[in-house]
Scaffold this motif. Structure first.
Motif, short mmCIF file in Angstrom:
data_model
loop_
_atom_site.label_atom_id
_atom_site.label_comp_id
_atom_site.label_asym_id
_atom_site.label_seq_id
_atom_site.Cartn_x
_atom_site.Cartn_y
_atom_site.Cartn_z
N CYS A 107 25.06 -9.11 -9.30
CA CYS A 107 24.77 -9.35 -7.89
C CYS A 107 24.63 -10.85 -7.66
O CYS A 107 23.97 -11.54 -8.44
N TYR A 139 25.75 -5.64 -8.77
CA TYR A 139 25.82 -5.65 -7.31
C TYR A 139 25.64 -4.24 -6.75
O TYR A 139 24.88 -4.04 -5.80
N LYS A 148 29.21 -13.17 0.08
CA LYS A 148 30.36 -12.28 0.25
C LYS A 148 30.97 -12.36 1.65
O LYS A 148 31.83 -11.56 2.00
N THR A 182 23.20 -12.49 -0.52
CA THR A 182 24.42 -11.85 -1.01
C THR A 182 25.45 -11.73 0.10
O THR A 182 26.65 -11.96 -0.12
N SER A 189 19.50 -9.59 -0.11
CA SER A 189 20.73 -9.00 0.44
C SER A 189 21.37 -9.91 1.48
O SER A 189 22.59 -9.97 1.60
N ALA A 222 24.29 -4.08 -2.78
CA ALA A 222 25.41 -3.36 -2.15
C ALA A 222 24.96 -2.28 -1.17
O ALA A 222 25.50 -2.21 -0.05
#
Length: 162
Positions: free
Chosen positions: A4, A12, A42, A38, A35, A17
């Motif tokens: 992750c 992840y 992404k 992340t 998150s 996710a």
């Protein structure tokens, strides 16, 4: 399976996710912060918008967030301090350092963020840049072009730094 981006050490799929992909909501403020980091890594700006408190959305600049996300290589997140934010809390303050590379220069975004839980869901409310404060790492930083510390012989960015 890949690690992750939030630097939790988990895969992840077992970490951020479920939140970023809308299958679940973050149970704690720290899980929400991780998150959101992340999501920046992404380029999932829709998630950033959805997890911003409704009263703070007026100040949210989606285009600027997308540009920052897409023009940066996200290297890692470090939680420096946390107050509140547990499953039974309704408010939290989290200090963090997010390391990223932009235009071949490593940068650290050091922020103190406020979170609020409403109707069972955590939201980011506001953040204050803490860049004026000096942050000292406990160990040397591994650069993306340095040999990977795992001993594979590859560059960090092509191995554990993905």
């Amino acid at each position: 399976m890949s690690d992750c981006p939030c630097s939790s050490g988990l895969e992840y799929e077992k970490c951020c996710a479920p939140y970023v992909e809308g299958q679940d909501t973050a149970p704690t403020a720290e899980a929400l912060l991780r998150s959101r980091y992340t999501a920046f890594a992404k380029h999932e700006i829709k998630y950033i918008r959805e997890t911003t408190h409704p009263r703070s959305l007026e100040e949210f600049d989606e285009e600027a967030a997308r540009n920052w996300s897409e023009s940066s290589y996200w290297e890692g997140l470090e939680i420096l301090d946390s107050q509140g934010g547990g499953a039974d809390d309704t408010e939290a303050t989290i200090e963090f350092a997010a390391t990223y590379v932009q235009e071949e220069e490593e940068k650290v975004h050091h922020e103190i963020s406020q979170f609020k839980k409403e109707r069972g869901r955590w939201f980011f409310v506001d953040g204050k840049y803490a860049g004026g404060q000096t942050y000292v790492r406990p160990e040397p930083k591994v650069g993306r072009n340095d040999p990977c510390p795992c001993g594979s012989g590859k560059k960090f960015k092509k191995c554990c730094g993905r």
